[in-house]
Design a protein around this motif. Structure first.
Motif, PDB file in Angstrom:
ATOM      1  N   VAL A 159      75.908  51.582  36.598  1.00  0.00           N
ATOM      2  CA  VAL A 159      75.160  52.357  37.278  1.00  0.00           C
ATOM      3  C   VAL A 159      73.637  51.652  37.855  1.00  0.00           C
ATOM      4  CG1 VAL A 159      73.371  54.241  37.104  1.00  0.00           C
ATOM      5  CG2 VAL A 159      75.738  54.527  36.403  1.00  0.00           C
ATOM      6  N   GLU A 160      73.318  51.962  38.925  1.00  0.00           N
ATOM      7  CA  GLU A 160      72.055  51.241  39.510  1.00  0.00           C
ATOM      8  C   GLU A 160      70.886  52.024  39.690  1.00  0.00           C
ATOM      9  OE1 GLU A 160      74.206  47.866  42.694  1.00  0.00           O
ATOM     10  OE2 GLU A 160      74.798  49.928  42.761  1.00  0.00           O
ATOM     11  N   ALA A 161      71.213  53.299  39.873  1.00  0.00           N
ATOM     12  CA  ALA A 161      69.920  54.227  40.121  1.00  0.00           C
ATOM     13  C   ALA A 161      70.489  55.433  39.031  1.00  0.00           C
ATOM     14  CB  ALA A 161      69.839  54.641  41.255  1.00  0.00           C
ATOM     15  N   VAL A 162      69.365  56.029  38.212  1.00  0.00           N
ATOM     16  CA  VAL A 162      69.585  57.257  37.716  1.00  0.00           C
ATOM     17  C   VAL A 162      68.631  58.365  38.247  1.00  0.00           C
ATOM     18  CG1 VAL A 162      69.300  58.239  35.475  1.00  0.00           C
ATOM     19  CG2 VAL A 162      70.124  56.291  35.520  1.00  0.00           C
ATOM     20  N   LEU A 163      69.263  59.480  38.726  1.00  0.00           N
ATOM     21  CA  LEU A 163      68.776  60.437  39.454  1.00  0.00           C
ATOM     22  C   LEU A 163      68.362  61.663  38.442  1.00  0.00           C
ATOM     23  CD1 LEU A 163      67.441  61.614  41.857  1.00  0.00           C
ATOM     24  CD2 LEU A 163      69.742  62.436  42.532  1.00  0.00           C
ATOM     25  N   PHE A 164      67.156  61.901  38.055  1.00  0.00           N
ATOM     26  CA  PHE A 164      66.581  63.059  36.984  1.00  0.00           C
ATOM     27  C   PHE A 164      66.443  64.323  37.820  1.00  0.00           C
ATOM     28  CE2 PHE A 164      66.074  59.211  34.502  1.00  0.00           C
ATOM     29  CZ  PHE A 164      66.448  59.644  33.049  1.00  0.00           C
ATOM     30  N   ASP A 165      66.972  65.352  37.434  1.00  0.00           N
ATOM     31  CA  ASP A 165      66.342  66.462  37.818  1.00  0.00           C
ATOM     32  C   ASP A 165      65.155  66.713  36.882  1.00  0.00           C
ATOM     33  OD1 ASP A 165      66.485  69.017  39.096  1.00  0.00           O
ATOM     34  OD2 ASP A 165      67.070  69.902  37.180  1.00  0.00           O
ATOM     35  N   LYS A 166      63.852  67.347  37.580  1.00  0.00           N
ATOM     36  CA  LYS A 166      62.871  67.264  36.707  1.00  0.00           C
ATOM     37  C   LYS A 166      62.853  68.373  35.850  1.00  0.00           C
ATOM     38  CE  LYS A 166      58.940  69.335  38.452  1.00  0.00           C
ATOM     39  NZ  LYS A 166      58.592  69.938  37.386  1.00  0.00           N
ATOM     40  N   VAL A 221      64.774  54.327  38.831  1.00  0.00           N
ATOM     41  CA  VAL A 221      64.694  55.730  38.477  1.00  0.00           C
ATOM     42  C   VAL A 221      64.158  56.724  39.711  1.00  0.00           C
ATOM     43  CG1 VAL A 221      63.588  57.185  36.890  1.00  0.00           C
ATOM     44  CG2 VAL A 221      64.167  55.028  36.155  1.00  0.00           C
ATOM     45  N   VAL A 222      65.253  57.628  39.799  1.00  0.00           N
ATOM     46  CA  VAL A 222      64.794  58.635  40.903  1.00  0.00           C
ATOM     47  C   VAL A 222      64.612  59.947  40.183  1.00  0.00           C
ATOM     48  CG1 VAL A 222      65.317  59.267  43.227  1.00  0.00           C
ATOM     49  CG2 VAL A 222      65.903  57.157  42.564  1.00  0.00           C
ATOM     50  N   MET A 223      63.623  60.876  40.759  1.00  0.00           N
ATOM     51  CA  MET A 223      63.575  62.152  40.381  1.00  0.00           C
ATOM     52  C   MET A 223      63.337  63.252  41.345  1.00  0.00           C
ATOM     53  SD  MET A 223      60.176  63.980  38.541  1.00  0.00           S
ATOM     54  CE  MET A 223      59.035  64.326  40.200  1.00  0.00           C
ATOM     55  N   GLU A 259      73.378  54.471  50.626  1.00  0.00           N
ATOM     56  CA  GLU A 259      72.358  53.184  50.235  1.00  0.00           C
ATOM     57  C   GLU A 259      73.021  52.110  49.545  1.00  0.00           C
ATOM     58  OE1 GLU A 259      68.556  54.553  49.143  1.00  0.00           O
ATOM     59  OE2 GLU A 259      68.477  55.967  50.519  1.00  0.00           O
ATOM     60  N   GLY A 260      74.286  52.346  49.034  1.00  0.00           N
ATOM     61  CA  GLY A 260      74.888  51.334  48.230  1.00  0.00           C
ATOM     62  C   GLY A 260      74.679  51.412  46.870  1.00  0.00           C
ATOM     63  N   LEU A 261      74.016  52.353  46.279  1.00  0.00           N
ATOM     64  CA  LEU A 261      73.808  52.475  44.922  1.00  0.00           C
ATOM     65  C   LEU A 261      74.784  53.336  44.129  1.00  0.00           C
ATOM     66  CD1 LEU A 261      70.013  53.568  45.163  1.00  0.00           C
ATOM     67  CD2 LEU A 261      70.958  51.189  44.583  1.00  0.00           C
ATOM     68  N   SER A 262      75.093  52.840  42.805  1.00  0.00           N
ATOM     69  CA  SER A 262      76.036  53.424  42.087  1.00  0.00           C
ATOM     70  C   SER A 262      75.053  54.419  41.278  1.00  0.00           C
ATOM     71  CB  SER A 262      76.726  52.640  41.197  1.00  0.00           C
ATOM     72  OG  SER A 262      77.449  53.315  40.062  1.00  0.00           O
ATOM     73  N   VAL A 263      75.405  55.770  41.509  1.00  0.00           N
ATOM     74  CA  VAL A 263      74.163  56.787  40.880  1.00  0.00           C
ATOM     75  C   VAL A 263      74.888  57.637  39.680  1.00  0.00           C
ATOM     76  CG1 VAL A 263      72.834  58.748  41.746  1.00  0.00           C
ATOM     77  CG2 VAL A 263      73.483  57.025  43.290  1.00  0.00           C
ATOM     78  N   ALA A 264      73.921  57.764  38.820  1.00  0.00           N
ATOM     79  CA  ALA A 264      74.309  58.634  37.706  1.00  0.00           C
ATOM     80  C   ALA A 264      72.999  59.982  37.957  1.00  0.00           C
ATOM     81  CB  ALA A 264      73.810  58.005  36.230  1.00  0.00           C
ATOM     82  N   PHE A 265      73.678  61.192  38.030  1.00  0.00           N
ATOM     83  CA  PHE A 265      72.802  62.273  38.095  1.00  0.00           C
ATOM     84  C   PHE A 265      72.640  62.855  36.484  1.00  0.00           C
ATOM     85  CE2 PHE A 265      71.895  66.686  38.680  1.00  0.00           C
ATOM     86  CZ  PHE A 265      70.922  66.689  39.451  1.00  0.00           C
ATOM     87  N   VAL A 266      71.462  63.270  36.263  1.00  0.00           N
ATOM     88  CA  VAL A 266      71.149  63.944  34.997  1.00  0.00           C
ATOM     89  C   VAL A 266      70.573  65.233  35.138  1.00  0.00           C
ATOM     90  CG1 VAL A 266      70.167  63.750  32.871  1.00  0.00           C
ATOM     91  CG2 VAL A 266      70.800  61.415  34.255  1.00  0.00           C
ATOM     92  N   GLY A 267      71.183  66.439  34.906  1.00  0.00           N
ATOM     93  CA  GLY A 267      70.689  67.601  35.104  1.00  0.00           C
ATOM     94  C   GLY A 267      71.006  68.632  33.920  1.00  0.00           C
ATOM     95  N   ASP A 268      70.339  69.867  34.208  1.00  0.00           N
ATOM     96  CA  ASP A 268      70.581  70.690  32.904  1.00  0.00           C
ATOM     97  C   ASP A 268      72.183  71.291  32.985  1.00  0.00           C
ATOM     98  OD1 ASP A 268      70.267  72.388  34.874  1.00  0.00           O
ATOM     99  OD2 ASP A 268      68.128  73.016  34.005  1.00  0.00           O
ATOM    100  N   GLY A 269      72.562  71.173  34.056  1.00  0.00           N
ATOM    101  CA  GLY A 269      73.934  71.839  34.082  1.00  0.00           C
ATOM    102  C   GLY A 269      73.890  73.320  34.616  1.00  0.00           C
ATOM    103  N   VAL A 270      72.793  73.916  34.492  1.00  0.00           N
ATOM    104  CA  VAL A 270      72.789  75.431  35.015  1.00  0.00           C
ATOM    105  C   VAL A 270      72.983  75.714  36.485  1.00  0.00           C
ATOM    106  CG1 VAL A 270      71.347  77.415  35.371  1.00  0.00           C
ATOM    107  CG2 VAL A 270      70.983  75.786  33.269  1.00  0.00           C
ATOM    108  N   ASN A 271      72.418  75.007  37.507  1.00  0.00           N
ATOM    109  CA  ASN A 271      72.717  74.910  38.865  1.00  0.00           C
ATOM    110  C   ASN A 271      72.861  73.598  39.505  1.00  0.00           C
ATOM    111  OD1 ASN A 271      70.238  73.654  38.926  1.00  0.00           O
ATOM    112  ND2 ASN A 271      68.990  75.570  39.687  1.00  0.00           N
TER     113      ASN A 271
END
Length: 708
Positions: free
Chosen positions: A383-390, A534-536, A576-588
């Motif tokens: 993974v090259e970018a981790v996208l966090f839900d705030k 790190v992306v939010m 953009e060529g990034l391998s992305v991990a999305f981190v969220g609370d799973g609700v929506n």
């Protein structure tokens, strides 16, 4: 941890099959011999059921005892060591008789496995072993009966081969049994008995006999027998077995509790809301079993390699037999061919991946990381970018007082105490945040009376004879008062600003905002250390998002994003060529979790059935993402090491077994070949066991990354 919905079966499989994935190395194709012969009593220990490891251990010791006289009375072994055997006629039959017992009894697991592989048309390790010991047995019988040359008397080599193979399998099964202990230890979290409250009596029953609506007594130090809701009492609960978090959590009336968690300091009465297969613990067991039995790219590679090695060994044995026969040594041709068959068995290769996966998923479950998709776990290392839900991920998802501004002559403590007293009778989230802030600051909540609340204006109460009001802009308008100067800056950051008015005079202001988790800073810093962007993403306004991003050092922000549009932002990063991990609370966040290369549901707590996430984090600590990365990288290292060792060993050892160094006087004995094959298996097993040293606690993972 907020109340969570009932656990559902994420795997769409019969829960009674939860252990089935462990049988026979989790069902990988090339090693299907294990699967096929797992019904055999002695070797069914791969499944981790019963005392099959003990049965294999006993079989090894019995065969070892029989091997001693077989080897001792073998003429070839006596000549090799240099001692004379008695010339009595009966002694010549000791090795053939006992050797036959060893072949038929001790070799039975391998023979039945070979037959199963033939029937399933999936030739593998068991067929190779069965073929090797059968050829050795037939040759030895022929030599003993005088039909074949006496140099084909392999009784002692055959016996040692079976004994060594049994030893290798015993060690292998012990390793597998240790990995399946993850499920056993989860089941062991439940108490043996539950205390059900029936009127004025407390009756002891089995947890399996509990029904929805029953009320059970949980004593101090006792485990909760089923998922439920607290109806009486409060206690600090040790939930580490579910969430991986070592800090106890206070549970009181109305709060949910999970089967297997422990009341550490006081007793509770709990109304049962889920039993049996519907409990959180059962859901976790299903996820662990499914993850251990699922396939992956590395596993499929090992399967193909094991299949190739079977044919490689068969062809090598045939070529060896032909070459040695052509040079005029037919007896040596048989010996060399058998040795090739034995030493080329892809046993270690078949164990290389399943054992790593089993141990990794066990360690993960113990650390509050539940792996639903092994492919997602494998991808996590790249993974090259981790996208966090705030909201709810980087922040706590609930309002908190983040600043207090008194006017001249007043103190922060005084303003906070007055505001908390006025708000103490309100159930509004902002009121609860103010009261909580006062309590966490060690302030006593002053007595108040005459509480009233006006929508969009604020609250009013009498505190120590003074009229105290707390509210927003409309409250100030009623008093024709101005905001404090600091309020503008707070508004720009997206915070809620509440002013405190005492007897018509503005005495201070409170900044209320979604509180940033203290662990978030360390998580972002550690990800940067790993070279991960790190992306939010948030639905909040740009000023709010940028304020959080500045405080945490986040690289990039997507603000004002609606829940249904989050997946589009994930796709944008991927374009953009990034391998992305999305981190969220799973609700929506289901669409975004599904779109990402790795979907991680964080803070799921007791809800372990989020269909869109490949990895579920039971805790709300964002540093748990680092634990997943650590697990992914460590597992990959072990898989790669095991594959190189297992495949490399086979490719290097086969030429030696074939006798390529015979011209210089070195010929590898068959028994040594068998020993080397078992050593290869043991090395792979022990190397995988090193994963048990991995500490997946979020704080430990972050500390190790930051200190590296």
């Amino acid at each position: 941890m907020p109340p969570m919905p009932t656990v559902q079966d994420a795997a769409e499989k019969d829960p009674s099959d939860a252990h089935a994935g462990h049988d026979a190395h989790a069902g990988h194709d090339a090693h299907a011999g294990h699967d096929a012969h797992s019904s055999h009593d002695a070797h069914a220990g791969h499944g981790g059921h019963g005392d099959h490891v003990g049965q294999f251990r006993r079989l090894f010791w019995i065969m070892l005892a029989l091997a001693v006289p077989v080897v001792t009375f073998s003429p070839m072994f006596a000549d090799l060591v240099g001692y004379e055997l008695p010339h009595d006629g009966w002694t010549t039959w000791i090795s053939p008789v006992l050797g036959s017992v060893v072949y038929l009894w001790g070799g039975r697991p391998f023979l039945t496995g070979a037959i199963s592989e033939i029937r399933s048309r999936k030739p593998g390790m068991m067929l190779l072993i069965g073929l090797a010991i059968t050829v050795a047995f037939v040759a030895s019988v022929g030599a003993s009966l005088g039909v074949l040359h006496h140099e084909l008397d392999f009784w002692w080599e055959l016996t040692l081969l079976v004994v060594i193979m049994l030893l290798g399998h015993w060690i292998e099964m012990r390793s597998l049994a240790q990995t399946t202990s993850a499920l056993d230890s989860l089941a062991a979290l439940l108490p043996d008995e539950a205390e059900r409250v029936e009127g004025d009596q407390v009756v002891r029953v089995a947890p399996a006999d509990l029904q929805m609506g029953d009320v059970v007594l949980v004593r101090p130090g006792g485990s909760v027998p089923a998922d439920g809701r607290v109806v009486q009492g409060s206690a600090s609960m040790d939930e580490s077995m579910v969430t991986g978090e070592s800090v106890t959590v206070r549970r009181q009336v109305g709060d949910p509790v999970v089967a297997g968690t422990v009341a550490t300091d006081s007793g509770l009465r709990v109304e049962v809301t889920a039993t049996g297969d519907e409990t959180t613990l059962a859901g976790i067991q299903r996820l662990v079993a499914d993850a251990q039995s699922s396939s992956s790219r590395a596993q499929r590679l090992a399967d193909r390699a094991a299949g190739w090695l079977f044919w490689f060994a068969l062809v090598a044995a045939g070529v060896t037999a032909v070459v040695w026969s052509l040079v005029g040594l037919p007896d040596s041709a048989v010996v060399r061919a058998i040795t090739v068959l034995v030493i080329a068995c892809p046993h270690a290769l078949g164990l290389a991946i399943p054992l790593v996966v089993s141990i990794a998923t066990e360690r993960a479950a113990r650390g509050g990381v539940l792996v639903k998709d092994r492919l997602a776990l494998e991808r996590m290392r790249t993974v090259e970018a981790v996208l966090f839900d705030k909201t709810g991920t980087l922040t706590k998802g609930e309002p908190a007082v983040t600043a207090t501004e008194p006017v001249d002559g007043r103190t922060v403590e005084e303003i906070l105490a007055l505001a908390a007293a006025a708000e103490s009778d309100s159930e509004h989230p902002l009121a609860r945040a103010i009261v909580a802030a006062a309590q966490s600051s060690g302030l006593s909540i002053l007595d108040s009376s005459g509480f009233t609340s006006s929508p969009a204006v604020g609250v009013t109460a009498t505190v120590e004879g003074r009229t105290v009001r707390v509210g927003g802009p409309y409250l100030l308008a009623e008093h024709e008062a101005e905001e404090l100067p600091v309020a503008q800056a707070w508004h720009a950051e997206g915070a809620t600003v509440l002013h405190v008015v005492v007897d018509g005079e503005v005495v201070g202001a409170l900044r209320v905002a979604d509180e940033i988790r203290p662990e978030s800073r360390e998580a972002v810093e550690a990800l940067h250390t790993l070279g991960v962007q790190v992306v939010m993403i948030t639905g909040d306004a740009q000023p709010v998002a940028e304020a959080v991003a500045r405080e945490l050092g986040i690289d990039r922000v997507f603000a004002g994003v609606r829940p249904e549009d989050k997946s589009a932002k994930v796709a944008q990063l991927q374009r953009e060529g990034l391998s992305v991990a999305f981190v969220g609370d799973g609700v929506n966040d289901a669409p975004a979790l599904a779109q990402a290369d790795v979907g991680i549901a964080i803070g799921a707590g007791t809800d372990v059935a989020i269909a869109s996430a490949g990895v579920i984090l039971a805790s709300s600590d964002p540093r748990s993402v680092l634990s997943v990365m650590e697990l992914s990288r460590a597992s990959y290292r072990k898989m790669k090491q095991n594959l190189w060792w297992a495949a490399g060993y086979n490719l290097a050892a086969v030429p030696l077994a074939a006798g390529i160094l015979a011209p210089v006087g070195f010929v590898l004995p068959m028994s040594v070949g068998a020993m080397l094959m078992s050593v290869s298996t043991v090395v792979v097993a022990l190397n995988a066991q090193l994963l048990r040293r991995l500490d997946l606690r979020p704080e430990v993972s972050a500390r190790e990354i930051l200190s590296s």
